[in-house]
Design a protein around this motif. Structure first.
Motif, short mmCIF file in Angstrom:
data_model
loop_
_atom_site.label_atom_id
_atom_site.label_comp_id
_atom_site.label_asym_id
_atom_site.label_seq_id
_atom_site.Cartn_x
_atom_site.Cartn_y
_atom_site.Cartn_z
N GLU B 5 0.90 -1.32 -0.10
CA GLU B 5 0.11 -0.03 -0.07
C GLU B 5 0.78 1.23 0.05
N GLN B 6 0.54 2.06 -0.80
CA GLN B 6 1.13 3.48 -0.75
C GLN B 6 0.27 4.62 -0.38
N ASN B 7 0.74 5.61 0.20
CA ASN B 7 -0.06 6.79 0.44
C ASN B 7 0.84 8.06 0.50
N PRO B 8 0.30 9.16 0.00
CA PRO B 8 -0.86 9.32 -0.53
C PRO B 8 -1.14 8.82 -1.99
N LEU B 9 -2.21 8.51 -2.42
CA LEU B 9 -2.23 8.14 -3.67
C LEU B 9 -2.08 9.39 -4.73
N PHE B 10 -2.43 10.57 -4.34
CA PHE B 10 -2.17 11.53 -5.33
C PHE B 10 -1.66 12.84 -4.30
N LEU B 11 -0.63 13.53 -4.90
CA LEU B 11 0.05 14.41 -4.16
C LEU B 11 0.22 15.68 -5.02
N SER B 12 -0.32 16.68 -4.51
CA SER B 12 -0.06 18.12 -5.31
C SER B 12 0.71 18.84 -4.16
N MET B 13 1.92 19.21 -4.81
CA MET B 13 2.82 19.99 -4.03
C MET B 13 3.59 21.18 -4.97
N GLN B 14 3.69 22.30 -4.11
CA GLN B 14 4.37 23.42 -4.91
C GLN B 14 6.08 23.15 -4.85
N GLU B 15 6.55 23.66 -5.95
CA GLU B 15 8.02 23.73 -6.21
C GLU B 15 8.83 24.16 -4.75
N GLY B 16 9.82 23.66 -4.69
CA GLY B 16 10.43 24.06 -3.45
C GLY B 16 10.15 23.31 -1.91
N LYS B 17 8.77 22.81 -2.12
CA LYS B 17 8.46 22.09 -0.83
C LYS B 17 9.08 20.62 -0.88
N ASN B 18 9.15 20.13 0.60
CA ASN B 18 9.43 18.79 0.80
C ASN B 18 8.11 18.02 1.07
N TYR B 19 8.43 16.70 0.67
CA TYR B 19 7.17 15.76 1.22
C TYR B 19 7.71 14.28 1.06
N THR B 20 7.11 13.33 1.69
CA THR B 20 7.46 12.00 1.67
C THR B 20 6.27 11.01 1.17
N ILE B 21 6.56 10.09 0.58
CA ILE B 21 5.52 9.00 0.16
C ILE B 21 5.66 7.70 0.74
N TYR B 22 4.87 7.02 1.52
CA TYR B 22 5.07 6.07 2.45
C TYR B 22 4.43 4.84 1.44
N CYS B 23 5.25 3.61 1.85
CA CYS B 23 5.03 2.51 1.21
C CYS B 23 5.02 1.35 2.44
N ASN B 24 3.83 0.66 2.58
CA ASN B 24 3.76 -0.31 3.61
C ASN B 24 3.41 -1.60 2.77
N TYR B 25 4.08 -2.75 3.32
CA TYR B 25 3.79 -4.07 2.79
C TYR B 25 3.48 -5.02 3.94
N SER B 26 2.76 -6.16 3.38
CA SER B 26 2.21 -6.97 4.41
C SER B 26 3.13 -8.36 4.96
N THR B 27 4.26 -8.59 4.15
CA THR B 27 5.00 -9.83 4.38
C THR B 27 6.60 -9.51 4.54
N THR B 28 7.39 -10.18 5.19
CA THR B 28 8.69 -10.15 5.52
C THR B 28 9.28 -9.87 4.01
N SER B 29 9.94 -8.90 3.93
CA SER B 29 10.56 -8.70 2.74
C SER B 29 11.94 -7.88 2.90
N ASP B 30 12.96 -8.07 2.36
CA ASP B 30 14.15 -7.22 2.34
C ASP B 30 14.58 -6.57 1.11
#
Lengths: 114, 113
Positions: B5-30
């Motif tokens: 799962e990723q969030n957010p699905l949609f991200l509108s941001m202004q130039e110069g700004k910082n942001y983070t996209i998250y990715c969660n997963y359900s099973t052990t993996s490296d």
């Protein structure tokens, strides 16, 4: 190095028809995987070929079949096309060795079923 | 069944700004991968993260992996318009070659002037 190449780039078919998509892997790669990407979604794994055999398969019906040739290139065949099969079909290649490798994607084939 | 799962699905941001996209997963993996996709185009590999605590940076993008939390982040620093695209994370839990990837739903990033 030409990278992963797919053909054709675009294709329009009628419901009920059959289609064959082709993929040539990156030089040095012997494993080919196919993905289906519907509009607005992430790619979904269809199947993987190595040593000319299907090794892993995703949740796709038997209408989806494939083949791998001795030169490692691969074909994806879809029979009895449905409107829902319209998607971008991506081929990915990688070298088969245990460890940490990366899959490289081709430019895709855009299939439209009408 | 592995879910990503990723969030957010949609991200509108202004130039110069910082942001983070998250990715969660359900099973052990490296093994986790980040890809970029421009409209109508294929997937461009951005980062390959292969161990807990892995951090990789390229330009204004930095990716990290926490396998214990089953979480990866893609951080964007001082966004520019050229970063507008859809970003996918993908997880691989099968041994051997990295080719049975389970993708997230994608995050469509729009950077406005």
């Amino acid at each position: 190095d030409a990278g992963v190449t797919q053909s054709p780039t675009h294709l329009i078919k009628t419901r009920g028809q059959q289609v064959t998509l082709r993929c040539s892997p990156k030089s040095g790669h012997d494993t080919v995987s196919w993905y289906q990407q519907a509009l607005g979604q992430g790619p979904q794994f269809i199947f993987q070929y190595y040593e000319e055999e299907e090794r892993q398969r995703g949740n796709f019906p038997d209408r989806f079949s494939g083949h791998q040739f001795p030169n490692y290139s691969s074909e994806l065949n879809v029979n009895a096309l449905l409107l829902g099969d319209s998607a971008l079909y991506l081929c990915a290649s990688s070298p088969r060795r245990v460890g940490r490798t990366e899959a490289f994607f081709g430019q895709g084939t855009r299939l439209t079923v009408v | 069944e592995l879910k990503v799962e990723q969030n957010p699905l949609f991200l509108s941001m202004q130039e110069g700004k910082n942001y983070t996209i998250y990715c969660n997963y359900s099973t052990t993996s490296d093994r986790l991968y980040w890809y970029r996709q421009d409209p109508g185009k294929s997937l461009e590999s951005l980062f390959v993260l292969l161990s807990n605590g892995a951090v990789k940076q390229e330009g204004r993008l930095m990716a990290s992996l926490d396998t214990k939390a089953r979480l990866s982040t893609l951080h964007i620093t001082a966004a520019v318009h050229d970063l507008s695209a859809t970003y996918f994370c993908a997880v691989d839990i099968w041994p051997g070659t990295a080719s049975k990837l389970t993708f997230g739903t994608g995050t469509r990033l729009q950077v406005t002037l």
